[in-house]
Design an enzyme around this catalytic site. Structure first.
Site, PDB file in Angstrom:
ATOM      1  N   ARG A 126      34.119  38.030  44.077  1.00 61.08           N
ATOM      2  CA  ARG A 126      33.364  39.210  43.525  1.00 61.08           C
ATOM      3  C   ARG A 126      32.744  40.438  44.225  1.00 61.08           C
ATOM      4  NH1 ARG A 126      32.324  37.207  38.162  1.00 61.08           N
ATOM      5  NH2 ARG A 126      30.123  38.278  38.249  1.00 61.08           N
ATOM      6  N   ARG A 180      25.773  40.612  31.153  1.00 57.87           N
ATOM      7  CA  ARG A 180      26.588  40.105  29.883  1.00 57.87           C
ATOM      8  C   ARG A 180      25.632  40.195  28.791  1.00 57.87           C
ATOM      9  NH1 ARG A 180      31.480  38.920  32.236  1.00 57.87           N
ATOM     10  NH2 ARG A 180      31.479  37.919  34.248  1.00 57.87           N
ATOM     11  N   GLY A 189      51.808  33.020  51.007  1.00 52.10           N
ATOM     12  CA  GLY A 189      52.829  32.264  51.482  1.00 52.10           C
ATOM     13  C   GLY A 189      52.834  30.885  50.726  1.00 52.10           C
ATOM     14  N   VAL A 203      29.587  60.531  38.946  1.00 54.94           N
ATOM     15  CA  VAL A 203      28.258  61.504  38.933  1.00 54.94           C
ATOM     16  C   VAL A 203      28.656  62.927  39.728  1.00 54.94           C
ATOM     17  CG1 VAL A 203      26.258  61.696  40.111  1.00 54.94           C
ATOM     18  CG2 VAL A 203      26.762  59.740  38.754  1.00 54.94           C
ATOM     19  N   ASP A 251      39.923  40.467  37.598  1.00 58.68           N
ATOM     20  CA  ASP A 251      41.022  39.727  36.834  1.00 58.68           C
ATOM     21  C   ASP A 251      42.283  40.392  36.828  1.00 58.68           C
ATOM     22  OD1 ASP A 251      38.507  38.308  34.515  1.00 58.68           O
ATOM     23  OD2 ASP A 251      38.745  37.796  36.831  1.00 58.68           O
TER      24      ASP A 251
HETATM   25  P1  ADP Z   1      34.345  42.214  31.192  1.00 61.02           P
HETATM   26  O1  ADP Z   1      34.174  43.432  30.727  1.00 61.02           O
HETATM   27  O2  ADP Z   1      34.146  41.797  32.685  1.00 61.02           O
HETATM   28  O3  ADP Z   1      35.735  41.447  30.575  1.00 61.02           O
HETATM   29  P2  ADP Z   1      32.953  40.242  29.376  1.00 61.02           P
HETATM   30  O4  ADP Z   1      34.101  39.942  28.698  1.00 61.02           O
HETATM   31  O5  ADP Z   1      31.704  39.514  29.527  1.00 61.02           O
HETATM   32  O6  ADP Z   1      33.181  40.903  30.601  1.00 61.02           O
HETATM   33  O7  ADP Z   1      32.138  41.491  28.490  1.00 61.02           O
HETATM   34  C1  ADP Z   1      31.080  42.338  29.027  1.00 61.02           C
HETATM   35  C2  ADP Z   1      30.115  42.813  27.875  1.00 61.02           C
HETATM   36  O8  ADP Z   1      30.760  43.694  26.936  1.00 61.02           O
HETATM   37  C3  ADP Z   1      29.746  41.602  26.942  1.00 61.02           C
HETATM   38  O9  ADP Z   1      28.511  41.081  27.630  1.00 61.02           O
HETATM   39  C4  ADP Z   1      29.307  42.275  25.500  1.00 61.02           C
HETATM   40  O10 ADP Z   1      28.061  43.008  26.015  1.00 61.02           O
HETATM   41  C5  ADP Z   1      30.366  43.204  25.673  1.00 61.02           C
HETATM   42  N1  ADP Z   1      31.565  42.672  24.794  1.00 61.02           N
HETATM   43  C6  ADP Z   1      32.597  41.884  25.366  1.00 61.02           C
HETATM   44  N2  ADP Z   1      33.425  41.689  24.116  1.00 61.02           N
HETATM   45  C7  ADP Z   1      32.669  42.051  22.868  1.00 61.02           C
HETATM   46  C8  ADP Z   1      33.244  42.726  21.750  1.00 61.02           C
HETATM   47  N3  ADP Z   1      34.219  41.940  21.228  1.00 61.02           N
HETATM   48  N4  ADP Z   1      32.695  43.580  20.956  1.00 61.02           N
HETATM   49  C9  ADP Z   1      31.439  44.224  21.354  1.00 61.02           C
HETATM   50  N5  ADP Z   1      31.120  44.137  22.802  1.00 61.02           N
HETATM   51  C10 ADP Z   1      31.670  43.215  23.414  1.00 61.02           C
HETATM   52  O1  F6P Z   2      35.686  38.673  35.030  1.00 62.45           O
HETATM   53  C1  F6P Z   2      35.423  38.509  36.248  1.00 62.45           C
HETATM   54  C2  F6P Z   2      35.166  36.911  36.453  1.00 62.45           C
HETATM   55  O2  F6P Z   2      34.796  36.592  37.824  1.00 62.45           O
HETATM   56  C3  F6P Z   2      36.153  35.855  36.128  1.00 62.45           C
HETATM   57  O3  F6P Z   2      37.253  35.817  37.046  1.00 62.45           O
HETATM   58  C4  F6P Z   2      35.404  34.644  35.994  1.00 62.45           C
HETATM   59  O4  F6P Z   2      35.969  33.487  35.450  1.00 62.45           O
HETATM   60  C5  F6P Z   2      33.971  35.141  35.425  1.00 62.45           C
HETATM   61  O5  F6P Z   2      33.914  36.548  35.793  1.00 62.45           O
HETATM   62  C6  F6P Z   2      32.903  34.599  35.876  1.00 62.45           C
HETATM   63  O6  F6P Z   2      31.645  34.905  34.835  1.00 62.45           O
HETATM   64  P1  F6P Z   2      30.255  34.923  35.295  1.00 62.45           P
HETATM   65  O7  F6P Z   2      30.024  36.118  36.550  1.00 62.45           O
HETATM   66  O8  F6P Z   2      29.481  35.238  34.216  1.00 62.45           O
HETATM   67  O9  F6P Z   2      29.831  33.525  35.973  1.00 62.45           O
END
Ligand code: ADP
Ligand code: F6P
Length: 320
Positions: A253, A72, A186, A24, A128
């Site tokens: 987190r 998500r 450790g 921003v 992660d």
């Molecule tokens: P992170 O971004 O922390 O890895 P996720 O894997 O849950 O978390 O992805 C977050 C969001 O990104 C998902 O809820 C979805 O909206 C979008 N997303 C994840 N994978 C895909 C994909 N293959 N194609 C389109 N959108 C995706």
């Molecule tokens: O991707 C970050 C993370 O904290 C992972 O380490 C963990 O497995 C996952 O999100 C937990 O997902 P949620 O917040 O949807 O329970």
């Protein structure tokens, strides 16, 4: 380029707010308007956008979580959802987008870019650290320090009760967080999804250590490396030692981002807007060997980030 949007998506990570602030403030510095999208891709699809000002990002650099909220959203994985997201961009006259999130969010960013032709820049943010193209993601350092603080406390009771403790840390299906924390703590053993381990060997080494007077041990286990309770039961059965499990969970987190997480967030946010102003898109900013870089967005997951096995072997040397 007159108007851009910023989104936080996926698992929240400490430092996301510092990244929002950097986006921003850099945009306003260069005379752009900035819209904040609430609740990740869910908000983008549903058109939840609001104007952001200098004041919108005051006092947030030190806050964990994300003031834009995150979510998500399975709909974004389908063509229909992507189309709705593009519609929101067009309806609001958005000419550039910054997506702050982990590897899943960056996959969504790539689809948004390909479907809309509107420049999209990804900022890697996840505890992660499982995003290729950057040595570190925003939030990883903070989560590692949070977990380390907890393990140092657990070590007190492990020593007092002469117990073996298995501490389960996050990391989804990778071992970056476990390895970083285990080495710093450790830990006698670090269990990660990427490297096979032998319970028999672990039990033998625990028994050897106990003969030499080491009567408590710490095992850091990545959540993706198996069932920590099952491992605890098996070690207790084979050795007769008292074994306890502590799953750190969501405390990893949250909390105020560390200086390093804020540093990454600030330089990434600035660089993302600079790239948009230059008309660049379909890229992810990152940091490699201390320098800010930009890779094609799909490198984030196609570039398969490897666990540093030298660090893993180092821990085995230092823990004995
Ligand atoms: P992170 O971004 O922390 O890895 P996720 O894997 O849950 O978390 O992805 C977050 C969001 O990104 C998902 O809820 C979805 O909206 C979008 N997303 C994840 N994978 C895909 C994909 N293959 N194609 C389109 N959108 C995706
Ligand atoms: O991707 C970050 C993370 O904290 C992972 O380490 C963990 O497995 C996952 O999100 C937990 O997902 P949620 O917040 O949807 O329970």
């Amino acid at each position: 380029m007159k108007r851009i949007a910023v989104v936080t998506s996926g698992g929240d990570a400490p430092g996301m707010n510092a990244a929002i602030r950097a986006v921003v403030r850099t945009a306003l510095f260069h005379g752009l308007e900035v819209l904040g999208v609430e609740r990740g891709y869910k908000g983008l699809i549903e058109g939840q956008v609001d104007e952001l000002t200098r004041r919108s990002v005051s006092g947030i650099v030190n806050l964990g979580g994300t003031v834009l909220k995150t979510a998500r959203c399975e709909r974004m994985k389908a063509r229909e959802g992507v189309a709705k997201a593009v519609e929101t961009l067009r309806k609001n006259g958005i000419e550039g987008v910054v997506i702050i999130g982990g590897d899943g969010s960056l996959r969504g960013a790539w689809k948004l870019y390909k479907a809309s032709g509107i420049p999209v820049i990804g900022i890697p943010a996840s505890i992660d650290n499982d995003v290729a193209g950057t040595d570190y993601t925003i939030g990883f350092d903070t989560a590692a320090n949070t977990a380390l603080e907890a393990i140092d406390k657990i070590r007190d009771t492990a020593t007092s009760h002469e117990r073996v403790f298995i501490i389960e840390v996050m990391g989804r299906n990778r071992g970056f967080l476990a390895l970083q924390v285990g080495l710093a703590a450790g830990a006698e053993f670090i269990l990660v999804p990427e490297i096979r381990y032998s319970l028999g060997k672990i039990c033998r080494e625990l028994e050897e250590a106990r003969k030499k007077g080491k009567r408590s041990s710490i095992i850091v286990m990545a959540e993706g490396a198996g069932d920590s309770s099952e491992v605890a039961r098996e070690i207790a059965r084979r050795t007769g030692y008292e074994v306890r499990v502590s799953t750190l969970g969501y405390v990893q987190r949250g909390g105020p981002p560390t200086a390093f997480s804020r540093h990454l967030a600030s330089v990434f946010g600035h660089e993302a807007v600079r790239l948009l102003i230059k008309g660049r898109g379909g890229l992810m900013v990152g940091m490699e060997r201390g320098r800010v870089v930009a890779h094609r967005l799909d490198y984030a997951w196609r570039g398969r980030k490897k666990l540093d096995r030298k660090l893993y072997r180092l821990n085995a040397i230092l823990a004995t």
